[in-house]
Design a protein around this motif. Structure first.
Motif, mmCIF file in Angstrom:
data_model
loop_
_atom_site.group_PDB
_atom_site.id
_atom_site.type_symbol
_atom_site.label_atom_id
_atom_site.label_comp_id
_atom_site.label_asym_id
_atom_site.label_seq_id
_atom_site.Cartn_x
_atom_site.Cartn_y
_atom_site.Cartn_z
ATOM 1 N N LYS A 67 -16.778 105.719 54.333
ATOM 2 C CA LYS A 67 -15.703 106.225 53.470
ATOM 3 C C LYS A 67 -15.789 107.743 53.324
ATOM 4 O O LYS A 67 -14.775 108.449 53.423
ATOM 5 N N ALA A 68 -16.989 108.259 53.119
ATOM 6 C CA ALA A 68 -17.180 109.697 52.929
ATOM 7 C C ALA A 68 -16.879 110.494 54.195
ATOM 8 O O ALA A 68 -16.545 111.678 54.114
ATOM 9 N N SER A 69 -16.980 109.843 55.341
ATOM 10 C CA SER A 69 -16.763 110.560 56.599
ATOM 11 C C SER A 69 -15.293 110.589 57.026
ATOM 12 O O SER A 69 -14.959 111.207 58.037
ATOM 13 N N LEU A 70 -14.428 109.968 56.259
ATOM 14 C CA LEU A 70 -13.003 109.974 56.605
ATOM 15 C C LEU A 70 -12.449 111.396 56.539
ATOM 16 O O LEU A 70 -12.745 112.142 55.612
ATOM 17 N N ASP A 71 -11.654 111.756 57.522
ATOM 18 C CA ASP A 71 -11.014 113.072 57.569
ATOM 19 C C ASP A 71 -9.547 112.886 57.186
ATOM 20 O O ASP A 71 -8.726 112.506 58.014
ATOM 21 N N HIS A 72 -9.237 113.155 55.935
ATOM 22 C CA HIS A 72 -7.879 112.922 55.439
ATOM 23 C C HIS A 72 -6.877 113.911 56.034
ATOM 24 O O HIS A 72 -5.689 113.592 56.129
ATOM 25 N N GLY A 76 -4.670 111.372 57.968
ATOM 26 C CA GLY A 76 -3.446 111.095 57.221
ATOM 27 C C GLY A 76 -3.423 109.735 56.551
ATOM 28 O O GLY A 76 -4.362 109.347 55.853
ATOM 29 N N GLU A 77 -2.359 109.010 56.790
ATOM 30 C CA GLU A 77 -2.153 107.698 56.159
ATOM 31 C C GLU A 77 -3.224 106.693 56.566
ATOM 32 O O GLU A 77 -3.662 105.881 55.746
ATOM 33 N N VAL A 78 -3.659 106.759 57.834
ATOM 34 C CA VAL A 78 -4.690 105.824 58.299
ATOM 35 C C VAL A 78 -5.976 106.032 57.498
ATOM 36 O O VAL A 78 -6.603 105.067 57.052
ATOM 37 N N ALA A 79 -6.371 107.287 57.299
ATOM 38 C CA ALA A 79 -7.578 107.580 56.523
ATOM 39 C C ALA A 79 -7.424 107.091 55.088
ATOM 40 O O ALA A 79 -8.362 106.529 54.518
ATOM 41 N N ASN A 81 -5.545 104.601 54.065
ATOM 42 C CA ASN A 81 -5.614 103.136 54.087
ATOM 43 C C ASN A 81 -7.050 102.647 54.257
ATOM 44 O O ASN A 81 -7.473 101.688 53.604
ATOM 45 N N LEU A 82 -7.808 103.327 55.131
ATOM 46 C CA LEU A 82 -9.212 102.948 55.316
ATOM 47 C C LEU A 82 -10.013 103.186 54.044
ATOM 48 O O LEU A 82 -10.864 102.369 53.677
ATOM 49 N N GLU A 83 -9.732 104.280 53.343
ATOM 50 C CA GLU A 83 -10.429 104.555 52.091
ATOM 51 C C GLU A 83 -10.181 103.427 51.085
ATOM 52 O O GLU A 83 -11.119 102.937 50.449
ATOM 53 N N SER A 84 -8.947 102.991 50.970
ATOM 54 C CA SER A 84 -8.612 101.889 50.059
ATOM 55 C C SER A 84 -9.305 100.602 50.490
ATOM 56 O O SER A 84 -9.811 99.850 49.651
ATOM 57 N N LEU A 85 -9.335 100.359 51.795
ATOM 58 C CA LEU A 85 -9.985 99.156 52.311
ATOM 59 C C LEU A 85 -11.489 99.202 52.052
ATOM 60 O O LEU A 85 -12.079 98.206 51.619
ATOM 61 N N TYR A 86 -12.114 100.353 52.285
ATOM 62 C CA TYR A 86 -13.549 100.488 52.015
ATOM 63 C C TYR A 86 -13.839 100.290 50.527
ATOM 64 O O TYR A 86 -14.827 99.637 50.158
ATOM 65 N N ASP A 87 -12.988 100.835 49.639
ATOM 66 C CA ASP A 87 -13.159 100.619 48.200
ATOM 67 C C ASP A 87 -13.098 99.127 47.868
ATOM 68 O O ASP A 87 -13.900 98.619 47.078
#
Length: 133
Positions: A67-72, A76-79, A81-87
């Protein structure tokens, strides 16, 4: 013998990470998360509470790192969505630990497998492969 096998696996994983592209590192982390959840489920089934907690905690650390390594900016939207999924995964793992809920573990395993399948399907030219020194 068992300790030697575990040490070999750790060295193997560490050497793969050292030479891996960022893409490969994410694949390794996703695969490691799945493996740890499967082990936690077995620990839960055999009433090894401490081991279950340790494995679920390590899985949560991996997912938190992903989650911390996501590059928003680039993702963009994919990051997002992945952040929400990881949460969501982190919440379900916490619930699985508190309630000894193997169905919650299965749910997170399925989600991680889906994310990993997506990563595995990315063509090699998009992996940002490190060039040898």
């Amino acid at each position: 013998m068992r300790g030697s096998l575990k040490a070999y696996r750790q060295v193997n994983v560490e050497s793969q990470k050292a030479e891996a592209s960022p893409h490969k590192v994410v694949q390794l982390l996703l695969g490691g998360s799945i493996d740890k959840l499967l082990q936690a489920k077995m620990a839960m089934a055999s009433n090894q509470v401490a081991k279950k907690g340790e494995l679920l905690g390590r899985t949560m650390e991996i997912i938190t790192h992903l989650k911390a390594s996501l590059d928003h900016d680039k993702g963009g939207e994919v990051a997002g969505n992945l952040e929400s999924l990881y949460d969501y995964m982190l919440r379900r793992i916490a619930e699985a630990n508190a309630e000894s809920d193997s169905a919650a573990i299965d749910e997170v395993i399925d989600l991680l497998k889906t994310v990993k399948e997506g990563w595995d399907a990315i063509p090699a030219e998009h992996h940002n492969i490190k060039q040898p020194a």
